[in-house]
Design a protein around this motif. Structure first.
Motif, PDB file in Angstrom:
ATOM      1  N   LEU A   1      33.195  45.060  46.309  1.00 29.84           N
ATOM      2  CA  LEU A   1      32.701  43.731  45.976  1.00 29.84           C
ATOM      3  C   LEU A   1      33.278  42.626  46.859  1.00 29.84           C
ATOM      4  O   LEU A   1      32.748  41.521  46.877  1.00 29.84           O
ATOM      5  N   LEU A   2      34.349  42.890  47.569  1.00 25.83           N
ATOM      6  CA  LEU A   2      34.989  41.839  48.367  1.00 25.83           C
ATOM      7  C   LEU A   2      34.287  41.722  49.714  1.00 25.83           C
ATOM      8  O   LEU A   2      34.365  42.618  50.543  1.00 25.83           O
ATOM      9  N   SER A   3      33.567  40.616  49.923  1.00 24.85           N
ATOM     10  CA  SER A   3      32.871  40.412  51.196  1.00 24.85           C
ATOM     11  C   SER A   3      33.874  40.093  52.292  1.00 24.85           C
ATOM     12  O   SER A   3      35.023  39.707  52.025  1.00 24.85           O
ATOM     13  N   PHE A   4      33.430  40.234  53.535  1.00 21.74           N
ATOM     14  CA  PHE A   4      34.321  39.931  54.647  1.00 21.74           C
ATOM     15  C   PHE A   4      34.774  38.472  54.595  1.00 21.74           C
ATOM     16  O   PHE A   4      35.942  38.161  54.789  1.00 21.74           O
ATOM     17  N   ARG A   5      33.840  37.547  54.301  1.00 18.64           N
ATOM     18  CA  ARG A   5      34.197  36.123  54.243  1.00 18.64           C
ATOM     19  C   ARG A   5      35.205  35.852  53.129  1.00 18.64           C
ATOM     20  O   ARG A   5      36.173  35.115  53.342  1.00 18.64           O
TER      21      ARG A   5
ATOM     22  N   VAL B   1      37.625  29.272  62.332  1.00 18.37           N
ATOM     23  CA  VAL B   1      38.021  30.677  62.244  1.00 18.37           C
ATOM     24  C   VAL B   1      36.943  31.471  61.517  1.00 18.37           C
ATOM     25  O   VAL B   1      36.526  32.543  61.961  1.00 18.37           O
ATOM     26  N   LEU B   2      36.467  30.941  60.403  1.00 17.77           N
ATOM     27  CA  LEU B   2      35.424  31.622  59.636  1.00 17.77           C
ATOM     28  C   LEU B   2      34.155  31.797  60.466  1.00 17.77           C
ATOM     29  O   LEU B   2      33.495  32.840  60.403  1.00 17.77           O
ATOM     30  N   GLN B   3      33.827  30.784  61.267  1.00 19.46           N
ATOM     31  CA  GLN B   3      32.614  30.853  62.086  1.00 19.46           C
ATOM     32  C   GLN B   3      32.733  31.916  63.174  1.00 19.46           C
ATOM     33  O   GLN B   3      31.775  32.654  63.443  1.00 19.46           O
TER      34      GLN B   3
ATOM     35  N   ALA C   1      27.147  40.088  64.504  1.00 14.48           N
ATOM     36  CA  ALA C   1      26.628  40.667  65.745  1.00 14.48           C
ATOM     37  C   ALA C   1      26.740  42.192  65.719  1.00 14.48           C
ATOM     38  O   ALA C   1      25.853  42.900  66.194  1.00 14.48           O
ATOM     39  N   MET C   2      27.820  42.703  65.141  1.00 15.01           N
ATOM     40  CA  MET C   2      28.039  44.143  65.116  1.00 15.01           C
ATOM     41  C   MET C   2      27.271  44.832  63.988  1.00 15.01           C
ATOM     42  O   MET C   2      26.880  45.991  64.118  1.00 15.01           O
ATOM     43  N   SER C   3      27.054  44.110  62.869  1.00 18.54           N
ATOM     44  CA  SER C   3      26.477  44.757  61.688  1.00 18.54           C
ATOM     45  C   SER C   3      25.061  44.305  61.371  1.00 18.54           C
ATOM     46  O   SER C   3      24.374  44.959  60.584  1.00 18.54           O
ATOM     47  N   THR C   4      24.620  43.178  61.957  1.00 18.57           N
ATOM     48  CA  THR C   4      23.337  42.525  61.666  1.00 18.57           C
ATOM     49  C   THR C   4      23.234  42.089  60.210  1.00 18.57           C
ATOM     50  O   THR C   4      22.148  41.939  59.666  1.00 18.57           O
ATOM     51  N   VAL C   5      24.376  41.880  59.563  1.00 15.79           N
ATOM     52  CA  VAL C   5      24.422  41.406  58.183  1.00 15.79           C
ATOM     53  C   VAL C   5      25.364  40.211  58.116  1.00 15.79           C
ATOM     54  O   VAL C   5      26.385  40.178  58.805  1.00 15.79           O
ATOM     55  N   ASN C   6      25.043  39.210  57.294  1.00  8.96           N
ATOM     56  CA  ASN C   6      25.905  38.046  57.134  1.00  8.96           C
ATOM     57  C   ASN C   6      27.271  38.441  56.582  1.00  8.96           C
ATOM     58  O   ASN C   6      27.381  39.372  55.776  1.00  8.96           O
ATOM     59  N   ASP C   7      28.308  37.708  56.981  1.00 12.31           N
ATOM     60  CA  ASP C   7      29.664  38.050  56.554  1.00 12.31           C
ATOM     61  C   ASP C   7      29.866  37.917  55.050  1.00 12.31           C
ATOM     62  O   ASP C   7      30.717  38.583  54.476  1.00 12.31           O
TER      63      ASP C   7
ATOM     64  N   PRO D   1      30.686  44.003  52.866  1.00 10.37           N
ATOM     65  CA  PRO D   1      32.028  44.335  52.367  1.00 10.37           C
ATOM     66  C   PRO D   1      33.038  44.427  53.500  1.00 10.37           C
ATOM     67  O   PRO D   1      32.772  45.052  54.529  1.00 10.37           O
ATOM     68  N   ALA D   2      34.189  43.824  53.293  1.00 12.47           N
ATOM     69  CA  ALA D   2      35.228  43.829  54.334  1.00 12.47           C
ATOM     70  C   ALA D   2      35.633  45.246  54.702  1.00 12.47           C
ATOM     71  O   ALA D   2      35.812  45.565  55.880  1.00 12.47           O
TER      72      ALA D   2
END
Length: 232
Positions: free
Chosen positions: A100-104, A116-118, A126-132, A136-137
């Motif tokens: 449940l913990l997103s990368f952001r 930093v977040l940007q 760019a690597m996953s084609t999914v928003n941060d 999941p981190a």
């Protein structure tokens, strides 16, 4: 000199994909672009081929404003260990440790610096084609770890587009007495004896039934059921 594809861009240049091409003798025309760099404030920051996790976290500190750096170097070390243990558990059990913990959200535990977040949002998307905030981190760190897929190592771009790579495989099939049909609409999936028996396709204005044991459908579950028949 490149033709840029409209679909997936990065292709792993080591592993099962390249092995398949080599095994059947197909042309694997891919240019290696493994060296990843990030452009910040007028200069490039090149990601090393090893130790990428630690580098990425130190990069957060390097690009932050003086007043908005990470809480402390201790927090950074804790973050590294947390992530490493997360993808270790994910690799051992076949799933990420914290779904449940997103990368952001993970990153916001250690910095509220929007720059930093940007930067990390740009890199992970760019690597996953999914928003941060959707990703999941643990998934991302498992992807870039050497125990996972080694994400940012050994990847390239098809020099003349992905269609050219598909074409080189088709040429091998044809050269060995097979055939490859494209642009033929599927009209029906034929079922018999509890399994797939064939598929009816339209080619040159005529319906043709082809026998087969396997059908791969890319039109989604609902349309696939319609092609097969709900009673099947």
């Amino acid at each position: 000199g490149f033709k840029i594809t409209t679909g997936a861009l990065g292709i792993h240049t080591r592993g099962v994909i390249e092995d398949t091409y080599r095994e059947v003798g197909a042309d694997f025309d891919v240019t290696d672009v493994s060296q990843t760099s990030i452009w910040i404030d007028g200069r490039w920051h090149a990601l090393p081929q090893r130790g990428q996790l630690g580098f990425l976290l130190s990069l957060v500190d390097a690009i932050g404003e003086e007043k908005a750096k990470l809480v402390s170097h201790l927090a950074q070390r804790v973050a590294v260990e947390k992530i490493k243990s997360a993808f270790r558990r994910g690799a051992e059990h076949g799933r990420p440790a914290d779904d449940l913990l997103s990368f952001r959200d993970w990153l916001k535990q250690y910095t509220d610096n929007e720059r930093v977040l940007q930067v990390f949002a740009a890199l992970t998307s760019a690597m996953s084609t999914v928003n941060d905030f959707e990703y999941p981190a643990a998934h991302w760190f498992a992807y870039v770890s050497k125990r996972g897929q080694g994400g940012m190592l050994n990847f390239g771009c098809a020099t003349h587009g992905n269609i050219d790579l598909a074409g080189s495989l088709a040429n091998v099939v044809i050269a060995r007495g097979g055939d490859v049909w494209v642009g033929c609409s599927a009209k029906k999936i034929v079922v018999g004896n509890g399994g797939v028996a064939g598929v009816v396709v339209e080619r040159d204005g005529r319906d043709t039934e082809l026998s087969c044991k396997v059908v791969v459908s890319d039109v989604g579950p609902r349309r696939t059921v319609e092609l097969t028949g709900e009673d099947k």
